[in-house]
Structure formats: C-alpha cells, structure tokens
Design a protein around this motif. Structure first.
Motif, PDB file in Angstrom:
ATOM      1  N   THR A  42       0.863  -1.318  -0.098  1.00 57.19           N
ATOM      2  CA  THR A  42       0.061  -0.297  -0.141  1.00 57.19           C
ATOM      3  C   THR A  42       0.738   1.160  -0.096  1.00 57.19           C
ATOM      4  OG1 THR A  42      -1.913   1.045   1.185  1.00 57.19           O
ATOM      5  CG2 THR A  42      -0.286   0.217   2.436  1.00 57.19           C
ATOM      6  N   TYR A  98       6.407   5.294   2.801  1.00 57.28           N
ATOM      7  CA  TYR A  98       6.492   4.420   1.811  1.00 57.28           C
ATOM      8  C   TYR A  98       7.848   4.055   1.305  1.00 57.28           C
ATOM      9  CZ  TYR A  98       5.431   2.583  -3.051  1.00 57.28           C
ATOM     10  OH  TYR A  98       5.746   1.801  -4.129  1.00 57.28           O
ATOM     11  N   LEU A 117      -3.911   2.702  -7.437  1.00 56.63           N
ATOM     12  CA  LEU A 117      -3.224   3.216  -6.127  1.00 56.63           C
ATOM     13  C   LEU A 117      -2.577   4.567  -6.806  1.00 56.63           C
ATOM     14  CD1 LEU A 117      -2.827   2.764  -3.094  1.00 56.63           C
ATOM     15  CD2 LEU A 117      -0.500   1.452  -3.803  1.00 56.63           C
ATOM     16  N   GLU A 153       0.594   5.602   1.494  1.00 55.87           N
ATOM     17  CA  GLU A 153       0.124   6.755   1.761  1.00 55.87           C
ATOM     18  C   GLU A 153       1.286   7.756   1.956  1.00 55.87           C
ATOM     19  OE1 GLU A 153      -2.893   6.898   5.003  1.00 55.87           O
ATOM     20  OE2 GLU A 153      -2.614   4.581   5.155  1.00 55.87           O
TER      21      GLU A 153
END
Length: 263
Positions: A90, A156, A193, A92
């Motif tokens: 993922t 990230y 994404l 953010e």
C-alpha cells in the motif's frame, strides 16, 4: 520474452489490482499452476473465472498466523513452490505539518512486516522445490523510491528501502541453497493506487508494460528488475550523489504548504 519450459507452481500476492492483476492474468494464460492471494475473495473468484489452473487463497498479509496457514495449505496442495512472487502493498504520503505515526504504521505493516511474513511462509516451499531438483526463486516488489529519498515518502520509501535491503541480504544467505532472489523496483505505473497521487509521475508505464518487464526479468533470473529504465537509471544515479546534492535535487520537488494554503 521467453517462457519457462514447464508449468511453474507460483504464489502471487496482491493479485486483484494493478500490477498484480496483470501478472495474474498473464501467468494463468501461460498455464502455470497459480495460487492467487488478495484480501477479497469475490475479486479473486472473478479473476480466476474460466481458468482451472488457478486457486484462490484470500489473505491479509499483515496477519502472520493467516500467512503461515496459507503456506501450509499451499504445501498440502502443491508440495512446493517454484516461484513466490510477493506484490501486495500500500501507499500513503506523510504531511509533516500533522505528523501521523499511525499513517506510518499503516504503510510499514503490510509493506515490510507483511512481506516478511510471506517470505517466512514461502521459504520451506521453495526449499521443497530445490529438493525436487527444480529451480526456485523468491521475488518481491519494492519501488524505485528505494533508490533515493523523496518528499512525503517517509513511510512508503522507508518500507520499500527496508524490503530491498532485506532481500539483498537474504540473497547472499540463500545463495548456498541455490534459491534465487529478485527485487522488483518499478517506477511510476498506472494503477488504481497511483491514480490517487497528486503530483506529476514522469515516464509512467501501463500495468501490461510492467508485467512484461517483471516476467522477462524473472525468466532471465535477474536480481534487480527495474523499469522503465529511462526513469529508474536516472533515480539510481541521483541516489549515489553526495548528500548535499541529493538534498538539493529532492528539495526542488517539495511543495510549499503555505502557497498551497493560500491558493
């Protein structure tokens, strides 16, 4: 690109979106025995419709017990793995004006811990393939951001840099067992994404181009699979500059929050 001589036993995570979905479609079409993991069973079932060489294994990679159970199930059904391809993750971005450790943890937990849980579960299966006299390879998706620090990418980038370092060290320790290790460093890829990003993404490629590059790299046993090279080679070069020069380059990418607030 070429193909493997025999169908491979492959475990792919992050299979229902973006790069993972493109990889799943290619691997199933090529006739490999594929175990596909993602969190949503309905999306996995839809992806596998029409293929009898794929099995669905819903999984939250952040749950170590669940990942261990998944490994045991694969062992029971396939006996081993020729390729473990861990792509789930993922992203953010951090706003340092409102520093949020919970955000950092939301990124680190699946990207780093979840990846390592999968590696832990896969290693016995890869070793089983080696005992059968078959090649075995472990591949993990990192990011070109691992090459150089970028604004707002504290969480990230750190998660991906940690994955890259871990896998490169693991490659050394697995070399006596002849288990190959590939680390995948994509640049910008057009996925759901990245569609949320609010900044320019130079030299962006499609998921099909990404899947082509990854499968070509795996087929040839490449240790570092990075693409598109016209982008990743620049980032690699910037990453080896002296700290002051790296800072100067990175600082040019920083947005001015005060100007944004005034807009």
């Amino acid at each position: 690109m070429g193909t493997w001589n025999t169908p491979q036993r492959i475990w792919l995570t992050g299979a229902t979106s973006g790069i993972g979905k493109a990889l799943a479609q290619r691997l199933m079409a090529e006739g490999h025995r594929v175990v596909l993991s993602a969190r949503r069973q309905d999306k996995l079932a839809a992806l596998c419709k029409g293929f009898d060489n794929a099995a669905v294994l819903p999984l939250d990679i952040s749950d170590r017990d669940a990942v261990q159970a998944a490994g045991k199930r694969i062992e029971a059904e396939l006996g081993g793995l020729d390729l473990a391809l861990f792509n789930a993750g993922t992203c953010e971005y951090l706003d340092v004006r409102a520093f949020d450790v919970a955000l950092v943890e939301r990124v680190l937990t699946p990207n780093l811990n979840g990846t390592l849980y999968c590696v832990e579960a896969a290693l016995p299966l890869l070793r089983a393939a080696r005992r059968e006299g078959r090649p075995a390879r472990l591949a993990v998706t990192s990011s070109a951001s691992a090459y150089m620090a970028l604004p707002r990418a504290e969480a990230y980038g750190a998660s991906k840099a940690a994955v890259s370092y871990f896998m490169e060290a693991l490659r050394l320790d697995l070399s006596p067992e002849a288990i190959g290790v590939s680390v995948i460093h994509p640049g910008f890829v057009d996925t759901p994404l990245t569609a949320q990003n609010d900044f320019p993404m130079p030299m962006q490629v499609s998921v099909d181009q990404a899947a082509d590059a990854i499968l070509k790299g795996l087929y040839h046993g490449r240790k570092d699979i990075h693409f598109p090279k016209r982008f990743t080679l620049i980032v690699k070069l910037l990453g080896i500059l002296p700290p002051a020069l790296r800072f100067a380059v990175g600082r040019r990418l920083v947005r001015d929050p005060q100007q944004e607030d005034a807009a």
